[in-house]
Design an enzyme around this catalytic site. Sequence first.
Site, PDB file in Angstrom:
ATOM      1  CD  GLU A 245      -3.075  -1.151   0.411  1.00  0.00           C
ATOM      2  OE1 GLU A 245      -3.096   0.052  -0.183  1.00  0.00           O
ATOM      3  OE2 GLU A 245      -3.683  -2.088   0.392  1.00  0.00           O
ATOM      4  CB  CYS A 279      -1.472   7.110   1.607  1.00  0.00           C
ATOM      5  SG  CYS A 279      -2.581   6.072   2.508  1.00  0.00           S
ATOM      6  CD  GLU A 378       2.063  10.089  -1.027  1.00  0.00           C
ATOM      7  OE1 GLU A 378       3.274   9.422  -0.843  1.00  0.00           O
ATOM      8  OE2 GLU A 378       1.042   9.725  -0.659  1.00  0.00           O
TER       9      GLU A 378
HETATM   10  P1  NAP Z   1       8.237   4.752   4.668  1.00  0.00           P
HETATM   11  O1  NAP Z   1       9.741   5.717   4.975  1.00  0.00           O
HETATM   12  O2  NAP Z   1       8.342   3.927   3.664  1.00  0.00           O
HETATM   13  O3  NAP Z   1       8.046   3.735   6.073  1.00  0.00           O
HETATM   14  C1  NAP Z   1       7.366   2.994   6.317  1.00  0.00           C
HETATM   15  C2  NAP Z   1       7.537   1.737   7.105  1.00  0.00           C
HETATM   16  O4  NAP Z   1       8.787   1.189   6.340  1.00  0.00           O
HETATM   17  C3  NAP Z   1       8.102   2.241   8.310  1.00  0.00           C
HETATM   18  O5  NAP Z   1       8.014   1.284   9.352  1.00  0.00           O
HETATM   19  C4  NAP Z   1       9.751   2.329   8.333  1.00  0.00           C
HETATM   20  O6  NAP Z   1      10.684   2.141   9.409  1.00  0.00           O
HETATM   21  C5  NAP Z   1       9.746   1.011   7.404  1.00  0.00           C
HETATM   22  N1  NAP Z   1      11.108   1.017   6.392  1.00  0.00           N
HETATM   23  C6  NAP Z   1      11.877   2.187   6.141  1.00  0.00           C
HETATM   24  N2  NAP Z   1      13.060   1.655   5.490  1.00  0.00           N
HETATM   25  C7  NAP Z   1      12.848   0.342   5.437  1.00  0.00           C
HETATM   26  C8  NAP Z   1      13.556  -0.590   4.668  1.00  0.00           C
HETATM   27  N3  NAP Z   1      14.746  -0.483   3.886  1.00  0.00           N
HETATM   28  N4  NAP Z   1      13.145  -1.858   4.696  1.00  0.00           N
HETATM   29  C9  NAP Z   1      12.148  -2.171   5.177  1.00  0.00           C
HETATM   30  N5  NAP Z   1      11.023  -1.531   5.889  1.00  0.00           N
HETATM   31  C10 NAP Z   1      11.606  -0.204   5.811  1.00  0.00           C
HETATM   32  O7  NAP Z   1       7.023   5.718   4.919  1.00  0.00           O
HETATM   33  P2  NAP Z   1       6.588   6.657   5.963  1.00  0.00           P
HETATM   34  O8  NAP Z   1       7.613   8.043   5.929  1.00  0.00           O
HETATM   35  O9  NAP Z   1       6.664   6.116   7.184  1.00  0.00           O
HETATM   36  O10 NAP Z   1       4.941   7.029   5.368  1.00  0.00           O
HETATM   37  C11 NAP Z   1       4.811   7.737   4.471  1.00  0.00           C
HETATM   38  C12 NAP Z   1       4.539   7.152   3.117  1.00  0.00           C
HETATM   39  O11 NAP Z   1       3.702   5.927   3.343  1.00  0.00           O
HETATM   40  C13 NAP Z   1       3.878   7.811   2.258  1.00  0.00           C
HETATM   41  O12 NAP Z   1       4.437   7.876   1.044  1.00  0.00           O
HETATM   42  C14 NAP Z   1       2.448   7.591   2.114  1.00  0.00           C
HETATM   43  O13 NAP Z   1       1.906   7.846   0.893  1.00  0.00           O
HETATM   44  C15 NAP Z   1       2.629   6.051   2.397  1.00  0.00           C
HETATM   45  N6  NAP Z   1       1.200   5.505   2.876  1.00  0.00           N
HETATM   46  C16 NAP Z   1       0.667   4.695   2.214  1.00  0.00           C
HETATM   47  C17 NAP Z   1      -0.430   4.420   2.583  1.00  0.00           C
HETATM   48  C18 NAP Z   1      -1.338   3.550   1.779  1.00  0.00           C
HETATM   49  O14 NAP Z   1      -2.504   2.787   2.281  1.00  0.00           O
HETATM   50  N7  NAP Z   1      -1.454   3.296   0.743  1.00  0.00           N
HETATM   51  C19 NAP Z   1      -0.897   4.659   4.108  1.00  0.00           C
HETATM   52  C20 NAP Z   1       0.014   5.366   4.889  1.00  0.00           C
HETATM   53  C21 NAP Z   1       0.995   5.720   4.257  1.00  0.00           C
HETATM   54  P3  NAP Z   1      11.225   3.143  10.409  1.00  0.00           P
HETATM   55  O15 NAP Z   1      10.521   4.470   9.657  1.00  0.00           O
HETATM   56  O16 NAP Z   1      10.492   2.860  11.548  1.00  0.00           O
HETATM   57  O17 NAP Z   1      12.613   3.432  10.235  1.00  0.00           O
END
Ligand code: NAP
Length: 474
Positions: A245, A279, A378
């Site tokens: 997602e 999102c 985004e």
């Molecule tokens: P993110 O940086 O992608 O992080 C999401 C999760 O992935 C966190 O738990 C993060 O851990 C983890 N993560 C980071 N690097 C990783 C790696 N190399 N391997 C595996 N996992 C890893 O996103 P965010 O900043 O938290 O959230 C914002 C983004 O999420 C936006 O782009 C938004 O659109 C998207 N989003 C999408 C939806 C949907 O349902 N489609 C819903 C909500 C958000 P840590 O940050 O704890 O280190």
Amino acid sequence: MRINLKHYINGEWVDSTGSEKEDVMNPATEEVMGTISMGTKEDLDRAVAAARAAYPSFSQTSKEERIEMLENIAEEYAKRKDELIDVMTDELGSPLKISEKVHYNMGYAHFSQAAKSLKDFKFEEDRGGHTVMKDSVGVSGLITPWNFPTNQTSTKIASALAAGSPVVLKPSELTPFAAIILAEIIDAAGVPKGVFNLVNGSGEVIGDGISSHPDIDLVSFTGSVGVGTKIMQNASHTIKSVSLELGGKSPLVVLDDADVEVAAKTAVNNIAMNSGQVCSAATRILVPSSMKEAFEEAVKNVLNKFPVGNPREKNFVGPLVAQKQWDRVQSYIEKGVEEGATLLAGGTGKPEGLETGYYAKPTVFTDVKNDMTIAQEEIFGPVMSIITYDTVDEAIEISNDVVYGLAGYVVGQDPDTLKKVASSIRAGRIVVNNAAPDFAAPFGGYKQSGIGREWGDHGIDEFLETKAILGFPS
Ligand code: NAP
Ligand code: MG
């Protein structure tokens, strides 16, 4: 202060095998609100082993047993209502009302919806020459972001448990405490040991470990496209199922017969809700050229009804989650000005009197062209782009001219035009005239917004494998 240096593994709160800790900030005060332990690969291995050990018996539980389990979790969840609201306001900075009406309610809805969807779910189907069975996918790794601390965790956990798949969850390090309470809830609901495991830590260690772990069969991830790409790469080595997602850049198409006030309110609500850190938010507002001035005027008026401020007081828009997110939003606002969009409201900097806390000004750009950076990327903050169109076909074309396809919105009156727009936007969820939320409806994206669907029966299906049996004795 909340201090929880343990992980929940095999039905117990256990110490981390490492000593690294991380402070969790309150984005409204910029003060530390708690501390967690940053898990290690050894912690993850223990959690995966516990889930693996739970798999043979858990995957064979009856549908009725799992319905009861989900209902028990929903019941325990409701008992922790006040604390969940309080903790999400502290760690995410969401206004109390939003913590309750959106975040708390969504988590509850996913557990009760999964129980409901399971009642009608068919795990076996006789199709004449053969039987099709649905079987638990195995051990599932769940990786979640910070913007909806109970929604994303709960939809994944509820669907996996409904399917008979044990899980290991790694929540965002920015908002771990709602997930810690969820683990306590699941424990209190009597879920068998090893079926649910929580390991706190960074994406680089635990998230990466989950997506490459040979004993994990499926990774369900919500977050950014960049991390989603890495997860697919890691998962490819062991051909794991992957459910993603990711982000969005969703359009709101305002038809020429729409009520301009309703349209403006819908648009502003999309950037105000959760400070635009949603999102599926509509961030590109497509308005008929003939309605441009009236719409801009209405947006300016509506903005006043969404004051920014301390999330513990009666406000609609709290801070952004972190300094990094604030910086990101600022740079997009600068980019919009640089590329020639007209600033209608807001802009860079903090709102007056809100120097402490990661507060951003709700910002509206008009005269935006769809190829500008602010219309393509985004932003994940309270920033709206108004784009004009002349024909409905043009509105549809602009709507689809992005790499994303998570959601789409349309407001107006003519049923044929509403249907045409709703069915032509290439996105996984279309909302017509502010239709009420429905937790049985699938949620997920086309194109770079993701792979797979969450929520309700479609969500359960993600955690199942399909087995065909030929010559099944009847
Ligand atoms: P993110 O940086 O992608 O992080 C999401 C999760 O992935 C966190 O738990 C993060 O851990 C983890 N993560 C980071 N690097 C990783 C790696 N190399 N391997 C595996 N996992 C890893 O996103 P965010 O900043 O938290 O959230 C914002 C983004 O999420 C936006 O782009 C938004 O659109 C998207 N989003 C999408 C939806 C949907 O349902 N489609 C819903 C909500 C958000 P840590 O940050 O704890 O280190
Ligand atoms: Mg990180």
